[in-house]
Design a protein around this motif. Structure first.
Motif, PDB file in Angstrom:
ATOM      1  N   ARG A  23     -52.155 -52.152  74.657  1.00 13.89           N
ATOM      2  CA  ARG A  23     -51.016 -52.108  73.734  1.00 13.89           C
ATOM      3  C   ARG A  23     -50.055 -50.982  74.070  1.00 13.89           C
ATOM      4  NH1 ARG A  23     -52.416 -56.323  73.310  1.00 13.89           N
ATOM      5  NH2 ARG A  23     -53.191 -57.513  71.523  1.00 13.89           N
ATOM      6  N   ARG A  24     -50.542 -49.943  74.774  1.00 19.23           N
ATOM      7  CA  ARG A  24     -49.708 -48.766  75.048  1.00 19.23           C
ATOM      8  C   ARG A  24     -49.591 -48.585  76.570  1.00 19.23           C
ATOM      9  NH1 ARG A  24     -53.016 -44.277  72.066  1.00 19.23           N
ATOM     10  NH2 ARG A  24     -54.585 -45.279  73.388  1.00 19.23           N
ATOM     11  N   LEU A  25     -48.355 -48.623  77.052  1.00 16.72           N
ATOM     12  CA  LEU A  25     -48.084 -48.510  78.484  1.00 16.72           C
ATOM     13  C   LEU A  25     -47.543 -47.116  78.794  1.00 16.72           C
ATOM     14  CD1 LEU A  25     -47.699 -50.448  81.166  1.00 16.72           C
ATOM     15  CD2 LEU A  25     -45.287 -50.112  80.613  1.00 16.72           C
ATOM     16  N   GLY A  26     -48.189 -46.408  79.692  1.00 16.25           N
ATOM     17  CA  GLY A  26     -47.744 -45.069  80.070  1.00 16.25           C
ATOM     18  C   GLY A  26     -46.960 -45.076  81.374  1.00 16.25           C
ATOM     19  N   VAL A  27     -45.896 -44.278  81.436  1.00 10.93           N
ATOM     20  CA  VAL A  27     -45.070 -44.159  82.646  1.00 10.93           C
ATOM     21  C   VAL A  27     -44.650 -42.709  82.818  1.00 10.93           C
ATOM     22  CG1 VAL A  27     -42.895 -44.803  83.765  1.00 10.93           C
ATOM     23  CG2 VAL A  27     -44.189 -46.526  82.510  1.00 10.93           C
ATOM     24  N   LEU A  28     -44.730 -42.223  84.050  1.00 14.71           N
ATOM     25  CA  LEU A  28     -44.202 -40.909  84.412  1.00 14.71           C
ATOM     26  C   LEU A  28     -42.897 -41.115  85.176  1.00 14.71           C
ATOM     27  CD1 LEU A  28     -47.521 -39.270  85.663  1.00 14.71           C
ATOM     28  CD2 LEU A  28     -46.251 -38.603  83.605  1.00 14.71           C
ATOM     29  N   LEU A  73     -39.360 -54.993  87.760  1.00  8.05           N
ATOM     30  CA  LEU A  73     -40.096 -54.475  86.602  1.00  8.05           C
ATOM     31  C   LEU A  73     -40.733 -55.607  85.802  1.00  8.05           C
ATOM     32  CD1 LEU A  73     -37.567 -51.752  85.407  1.00  8.05           C
ATOM     33  CD2 LEU A  73     -39.792 -51.359  86.484  1.00  8.05           C
ATOM     34  N   ALA A  74     -40.015 -56.712  85.645  1.00  5.78           N
ATOM     35  CA  ALA A  74     -40.569 -57.837  84.884  1.00  5.78           C
ATOM     36  C   ALA A  74     -41.843 -58.366  85.519  1.00  5.78           C
ATOM     37  CB  ALA A  74     -39.522 -58.950  84.778  1.00  5.78           C
ATOM     38  N   ARG A  75     -41.878 -58.386  86.854  1.00  2.23           N
ATOM     39  CA  ARG A  75     -43.083 -58.848  87.553  1.00  2.23           C
ATOM     40  C   ARG A  75     -44.242 -57.876  87.325  1.00  2.23           C
ATOM     41  NH1 ARG A  75     -41.842 -59.841  93.595  1.00  2.23           N
ATOM     42  NH2 ARG A  75     -40.799 -61.683  92.730  1.00  2.23           N
ATOM     43  N   GLN A  76     -43.953 -56.592  87.334  1.00  3.83           N
ATOM     44  CA  GLN A  76     -45.012 -55.605  87.124  1.00  3.83           C
ATOM     45  C   GLN A  76     -45.572 -55.687  85.702  1.00  3.83           C
ATOM     46  OE1 GLN A  76     -44.246 -51.654  89.151  1.00  3.83           O
ATOM     47  NE2 GLN A  76     -42.219 -52.563  89.386  1.00  3.83           N
ATOM     48  N   LEU A  77     -44.695 -55.876  84.731  1.00  2.61           N
ATOM     49  CA  LEU A  77     -45.175 -56.017  83.347  1.00  2.61           C
ATOM     50  C   LEU A  77     -45.947 -57.314  83.159  1.00  2.61           C
ATOM     51  CD1 LEU A  77     -42.298 -54.631  81.117  1.00  2.61           C
ATOM     52  CD2 LEU A  77     -44.527 -53.630  81.600  1.00  2.61           C
ATOM     53  N   ALA A  78     -45.509 -58.367  83.824  1.00  5.46           N
ATOM     54  CA  ALA A  78     -46.243 -59.628  83.737  1.00  5.46           C
ATOM     55  C   ALA A  78     -47.649 -59.464  84.295  1.00  5.46           C
ATOM     56  CB  ALA A  78     -45.481 -60.721  84.493  1.00  5.46           C
ATOM     57  N   LEU A  79     -47.782 -58.701  85.371  1.00  4.96           N
ATOM     58  CA  LEU A  79     -49.114 -58.442  85.927  1.00  4.96           C
ATOM     59  C   LEU A  79     -49.986 -57.686  84.927  1.00  4.96           C
ATOM     60  CD1 LEU A  79     -51.185 -58.433  88.229  1.00  4.96           C
ATOM     61  CD2 LEU A  79     -50.105 -56.328  89.077  1.00  4.96           C
ATOM     62  N   LEU A 121     -37.990 -54.445  78.316  1.00  3.23           N
ATOM     63  CA  LEU A 121     -39.036 -55.332  78.814  1.00  3.23           C
ATOM     64  C   LEU A 121     -40.376 -55.004  78.170  1.00  3.23           C
ATOM     65  CD1 LEU A 121     -38.145 -55.435  82.623  1.00  3.23           C
ATOM     66  CD2 LEU A 121     -37.959 -57.319  81.001  1.00  3.23           C
ATOM     67  N   VAL A 122     -40.655 -53.714  78.003  1.00  3.73           N
ATOM     68  CA  VAL A 122     -41.904 -53.298  77.350  1.00  3.73           C
ATOM     69  C   VAL A 122     -41.939 -53.811  75.913  1.00  3.73           C
ATOM     70  CG1 VAL A 122     -43.179 -51.294  76.490  1.00  3.73           C
ATOM     71  CG2 VAL A 122     -42.250 -51.293  78.816  1.00  3.73           C
ATOM     72  N   ALA A 123     -40.811 -53.657  75.207  1.00  4.84           N
ATOM     73  CA  ALA A 123     -40.741 -54.134  73.824  1.00  4.84           C
ATOM     74  C   ALA A 123     -40.905 -55.648  73.756  1.00  4.84           C
ATOM     75  CB  ALA A 123     -39.416 -53.703  73.199  1.00  4.84           C
ATOM     76  N   ALA A 124     -40.270 -56.353  74.699  1.00  4.02           N
ATOM     77  CA  ALA A 124     -40.358 -57.810  74.709  1.00  4.02           C
ATOM     78  C   ALA A 124     -41.770 -58.302  74.959  1.00  4.02           C
ATOM     79  CB  ALA A 124     -39.408 -58.381  75.763  1.00  4.02           C
ATOM     80  N   ASN A 125     -42.570 -57.479  75.623  1.00  2.87           N
ATOM     81  CA  ASN A 125     -43.961 -57.839  75.895  1.00  2.87           C
ATOM     82  C   ASN A 125     -44.906 -57.338  74.806  1.00  2.87           C
ATOM     83  OD1 ASN A 125     -44.587 -59.117  78.776  1.00  2.87           O
ATOM     84  ND2 ASN A 125     -42.772 -57.817  78.982  1.00  2.87           N
ATOM     85  N   ASP A 169     -46.074 -50.713  73.415  1.00  7.20           N
ATOM     86  CA  ASP A 169     -45.454 -49.421  73.115  1.00  7.20           C
ATOM     87  C   ASP A 169     -45.379 -48.616  74.407  1.00  7.20           C
ATOM     88  OD1 ASP A 169     -45.240 -49.954  70.386  1.00  7.20           O
ATOM     89  OD2 ASP A 169     -47.297 -49.281  70.028  1.00  7.20           O
ATOM     90  N   LEU A 170     -44.243 -47.961  74.631  1.00  2.00           N
ATOM     91  CA  LEU A 170     -44.051 -47.193  75.856  1.00  2.00           C
ATOM     92  C   LEU A 170     -44.304 -45.720  75.611  1.00  2.00           C
ATOM     93  CD1 LEU A 170     -43.172 -47.190  78.825  1.00  2.00           C
ATOM     94  CD2 LEU A 170     -40.809 -46.930  78.057  1.00  2.00           C
ATOM     95  N   GLN A 171     -45.229 -45.146  76.371  1.00  2.00           N
ATOM     96  CA  GLN A 171     -45.490 -43.709  76.360  1.00  2.00           C
ATOM     97  C   GLN A 171     -44.912 -43.151  77.664  1.00  2.00           C
ATOM     98  OE1 GLN A 171     -47.081 -42.307  73.650  1.00  2.00           O
ATOM     99  NE2 GLN A 171     -47.094 -44.382  72.792  1.00  2.00           N
ATOM    100  N   GLU A 172     -43.792 -42.460  77.581  1.00  2.00           N
ATOM    101  CA  GLU A 172     -43.105 -42.016  78.795  1.00  2.00           C
ATOM    102  C   GLU A 172     -42.850 -40.515  78.773  1.00  2.00           C
ATOM    103  OE1 GLU A 172     -39.129 -43.670  79.033  1.00  2.00           O
ATOM    104  OE2 GLU A 172     -39.098 -44.001  76.880  1.00  2.00           O
TER     105      GLU A 172
END
Length: 319
Positions: free
Chosen positions: A156-161, A141-147, A176-180, A183-186
Motif C-alpha cells: 500500500r505504501r511505495l517508497g522513493v528516493l 513510470l506506468a510500467r514500473q508501477l504496473a510491475l 500514477l501512484v494515486a491512480a494505483n 501512498d507515496l513515501q518520498e
C-alpha cells in the motif's frame, strides 16, 4: 554527471559485465555510423544487435560503421567527418559530441538516461526534432508501477528516493501512484551524507522501495548499503537492472542490449527508407523482468519473472 558515473549507470541498468570487441570506424563511406561513448560491453552489444538487425533487413554490412566518440571527435576536429545518412549515438558522451558538432545529419540517441538527454539538448539550445531524437534508457513510470501492482498486490505504501537527476520525475509519478491506490513515501537526497537518514525514513514508512535510476543515489558506493538496509527492513527493492537483482533486489525491470539495438535499428531502417526520425523521444518498447528467487523466498514472496513479463505485455497490448 561524470563520464564514469554515466558509464556505470548504463552498465548497471543493462546489467552487462565483461569485455567486448570493438570495431573502429571504417574509412569507407557508410550510410549508418554508430558512435559509442566508450568501449563498455553495454555499448558494444547494443551496436552489434543494431548492426545484425539492419543486416537481416537487407542493409549491407559495409554500409554500417562503428566508432568510439573519442575517435569521431578527432575526425570532426580534422575537418573530415563521415557523411552518413544517419548517426546513432550510444550514451551521453556520443550524444554530447554529435549535438555539439551541429551536424546536419539526423542523430538518434540511445542508451541514454532521460535526464542526461534533456540536459544535453537544453545546454546546446536544441530541440527534439526529426534531426535529433532519442530512445530513453529509463523504463516508463506506468510500467514500473504496473510491475509493482502485479508482483506485490499486498503493498500500500511505495517508497522513493529522489536525487538531482531524478527529482523532476516526481510530478509524473505522484498521479500514477494515486491512480494505483498507493501512498507515496518520498524523500529528497540533496547530498551524499543525507542518504543514510533518508533511506531509513523511507524504509520505515514503505512496503516497497522503487529504485529510479539516479547516480547520486544508486551507485557502486551505495548499492550494498541500500540493498542490506531494505532486506533487513523486509522492504522489497524493485530496481532497474539485472545487476541489482543479482546483488539482492527482489525485482528489476530493464531493457537488454539486444532489445535496445533492435528498437534503434527499426528507426534507422525508416530513415534509410526515406522516413524522418520521430519528432519526439521514445521509451523502451521491450523489456525483461528479473527476479531474485532467494530473496523472494526469504521475504515470503512467490514471483515468476516470465509470468510477470507476459502480464505486463498484455496490459500494454504488446505482441
Amino acid at each position: 554527471m561524470s563520464i564514469t558515473l554515466r558509464s556505470l549507470l548504463v552498465t548497471l541498468t543493462l546489467g552487462v559485465l565483461g569485455t567486448g570487441v570493438w570495431a573502429q570506424a571504417s574509412s569507407q563511406p557508410s550510410r549508418v555510423v554508430i558512435v559509442s561513448s566508450d568501449s563498455a560491453p553495454a555499448y558494444t552489444q547494443t551496436a552489434e544487435a543494431l548492426t545484425d538487425h539492419l543486416v537481416r533487413q537487407g542493409i549491407a554490412r559495409t554500409d554500417i560503421a562503428q566508432s568510439l566518440a573519442a575517435d569521431l571527435a578527432v575526425r570532426l576536429k580534422s575537418g573530415q567527418p563521415p557523411r552518413p545518412t544517419v548517426y546513432v549515438a550510444l550514451g551521453s558522451e556520443a550524444t554530447q559530441l554529435l549535438v555539439a558538432a551541429g551536424t546536419q545529419t539526423p542523430v538518434l540517441s540511445a542508451l541514454i538516461p532521460r535526464s542526461s538527454f534533456e540536459r544535453i539538448v537544453r545546454s546546446q539550445g536544441k530541440t527534439v526534432s526529426a534531426r535529433l531524437s532519442a530512445i530513453y534508457l529509463d523504463q516508463p513510470l506506468a510500467r514500473q508501477l504496473a510491475l509493482v501492482r502485479l508482483a506485490l498486490p499486498q503493498v500500500r505504501r511505495l517508497g522513493v528516493l529522489w536525487g538531482s537527476e531524478s527529482a523532476d520525475r516526481a510530478t509524473g509519478l505522484r498521479p500514477l501512484v494515486a491512480a494505483n491506490g498507493l501512498d507515496l513515501q518520498e524523500t529528497m537526497v540533496t547530498q551524499p551524507d543525507d542518504l543514510p537518514l533518508a533511506l531509513a525514513q523511507v524504509l520505515a514508512g514503505s512496503d516497497v522501495l522503487l529504485a529510479l535510476a539516479d547516480p547520486a543515489i544508486y551507485n557502486s558506493n551505495t548499492l550494498q548499503n541500500i540493498l542490506m538496509s531494505s532486506f533487513r527492513a523486509r522492504v522489497p527493492l524493485v530496481a532497474f537492472s539485472p545487476a541489482y537483482v543479482r546483488a539482492g533486489a527482489v525485482l528489476a525491470l530493464y531493457t537488454t542490449p539486444l532489445q535496445a539495438g533492435q528498437q534503434a535499428a527499426e528507426l534507422v531502417l525508416g530513415v534509410l527508407r526515406g522516413k524522418p526520425l520521430p519528432d519526439h523521444v521514445l521509451e523502451p518498447n521491450d523489456f525483461e523482468v528479473g527476479v531474485n528467487a532467494q530473496v523472494a523466498h526469504v521475504l515470503d514472496l512467490t514471483l515468476d519473472a516470465q509470468a510477470l513479463r507476459l502480464a505486463l505485455r498484455r496490459l500494454e497490448r504488446l505482441p
